[in-house]
Design an enzyme around this catalytic site. Structure first.
Site, PDB file in Angstrom:
ATOM      1  N   HIS A  46      -1.006  -8.624   7.830  1.00 28.67           N
ATOM      2  CA  HIS A  46      -1.325  -8.207   6.432  1.00 28.67           C
ATOM      3  C   HIS A  46      -3.123  -8.034   6.246  1.00 28.67           C
ATOM      4  O   HIS A  46      -3.576  -8.817   5.669  1.00 28.67           O
ATOM      5  CB  HIS A  46      -0.973  -9.138   5.151  1.00 28.67           C
ATOM      6  CG  HIS A  46      -1.208  -8.383   4.036  1.00 28.67           C
ATOM      7  ND1 HIS A  46      -1.260  -7.338   3.718  1.00 28.67           N
ATOM      8  CD2 HIS A  46      -1.137  -9.206   2.790  1.00 28.67           C
ATOM      9  CE1 HIS A  46      -1.319  -7.101   2.487  1.00 28.67           C
ATOM     10  NE2 HIS A  46      -1.157  -8.064   1.861  1.00 28.67           N
ATOM     11  N   CYS A  78      -4.260  -5.296  -2.385  1.00 32.23           N
ATOM     12  CA  CYS A  78      -3.418  -4.967  -1.481  1.00 32.23           C
ATOM     13  C   CYS A  78      -2.977  -3.553  -1.362  1.00 32.23           C
ATOM     14  O   CYS A  78      -2.439  -3.231  -0.226  1.00 32.23           O
ATOM     15  CB  CYS A  78      -1.915  -5.958  -1.313  1.00 32.23           C
ATOM     16  SG  CYS A  78      -2.177  -7.726  -1.217  1.00 32.23           S
TER      17      CYS A  78
END
Length: 387
Positions: free
Chosen positions: A332, A82
């Protein structure tokens, strides 16, 4: 090494689902938006840094240049879970700070599938992974454990976790580039399908496609181009990986790695956490945002629940968090998230955030953290300042 580094152009595409477009096309659109924001062309860039996780083997940065102009510049592709986009931005920052280049382009881009993250690959990695303490290597289980640990230590309630989702979904109604833009009352959040207690479906981030890009420049170049009026100074750029702890093989360390990174960033910037006026942090789940209030020093350990109860981190609060809607509403796309967070803070420092604007904002912080069970974690924190 003493010259300051600035963002002179930054933008992102609306996060959503683009099944008929390629990852390179998404990244190219974001790059062109950022170039337009700075009034520059791809030929002005001296290097490209591209963050992407899911297709890290595919030279995504070069694919993007194939769409918008193959100039022969060096291309660096980064994959760091991430934190991939934040890593790409930091690599560009380091190159400019070190005097190697005066103008570089940083891009974060990702195309995500629907459903559980990693389900398409069966959750397999190249390393050996033990199931360990949490009993599952899925991200909902990992962050459920994070929340339950906080609940055990400090008495944090299910309702307090849910209020984070209510807050971020409300913030998203002011953001035209968020994937989901609707209010979710507390009862709806708490009554939604339970994914992994204490996170219901409305307390989990949305897997979406997205891209964001930034133009990073040396102070000399900013002044030469006459762009200081809208420039954003990068006051600090820090990255950490997890230090060894006995629990690391069993549960990913998202806490200590963030604390170490945040402390390094505050020291580099010469400020304390209470001087920051807004934060975009990695709320992949509501439980993650809760613990990161403490990890980033916004409050003392055990006081995160009080921040959400009092509106401290809501729009109009002392230090609003995730005014974009966060990962819970904005979405996301792994590789894009780090630079998208920088975009949000930059909007406020420029006074261009519309209905969610933090008045008089001069200092903001961005945070991304990623990890894999048994393999470790990575965190990137940036502190940005109005020029």
């Amino acid at each position: 090494m003493s010259e300051d580094v600035y963002i002179v152009g930054i933008d992102m595409i609306p996060f959503g689902r683009y099944p008929l477009r390629t990852v390179a096309q998404l990244g190219a659109e974001a790059a062109l938006l950022a170039l337009d924001d700075a009034g520059l062309a791809i030929q002005d860039m001296q290097a490209l840094y591209c963050g992407n996780q899911m297709r890290s083997f595919a030279m995504v940065g070069q694919q993007i240049l194939h769409e918008i102009g193959e100039t022969g510049m060096p291309v660096v592709n980064t994959a760091n879970a991430c934190a991939s986009g934040g890593t790409a931005f930091r690599e560009g920052y380091i190159a400019v700070k070190g005097g190697i280049y005066d103008l570089v382009l940083a891009i974060g881009v990702e195309q995500m599938g629907r459903g559980l993250l990693g389900a398409a690959s069966g959750g397999r990695t190249d390393g050996f992974i033990e199931e360990g303490l949490i009993g599952s290597m899925t991200t909902p289980a990992m962050f459920a454990q994070v929340g339950m640990e906080h609940q055990r230590k400090y008495g944090t309630t299910f309702e307090q976790f849910a209020r984070i989702a209510v807050k971020n979904h409300h913030h998203s109604t002011f953001n035209p580039k968020a994937m989901s833009r609707r209010e979710t009352p507390l009862e709806e959040v708490m009554g939604a399908e339970m994914i992994s207690y204490p996170n219901t479906k409305l307390m989990c981030s949305i897997n979406v496609d997205g891209a964001a890009a930034a133009i990073i420049a040396s102070e000399k170049k900013v002044r030469q181009l006459g762009l200081m009026g809208r420039a954003i100074r990068v006051r600090a750029s820090e990255m950490t990986s997890n230090p060894y702890t006995p629990r690391q093989d069993a549960i990913v360390d998202f806490n200590l790695v963030t604390r170490n990174c945040a402390n390094a960033a505050y020291e580099r910037a010469g400020i304390g956490p209470q001087e920051v006026q807004l934060v975009e942090l990695h709320d992949c789940f509501a439980t993650a945002e809760m613990v990161h209030y403490e990890n980033l020093g916004l409050c003392a350990d055990g006081e995160a629940g009080r921040l959400i109860d009092t509106g401290f981190t809501a729009i109009g609060g002392k230090i609003p968090v995730n005014l974009s809607g966060g990962l819970l509403s904005k979405g996301h796309p792994l590789g894009a998230t780090g630079i998208a967070n920088i975009y949000e803070v930059s909007l406020h420092l420029r006074g261009e955030a519309g209905g969610r604007q933090v008045e008089g904002a001069r200092l903001g912080l961005t945070h991304v953290v990623g990890g894999m069970t048994g393999l470790g974690s990575s965190c990137v924190v940036h502190i940005l300042e109005k020029a």
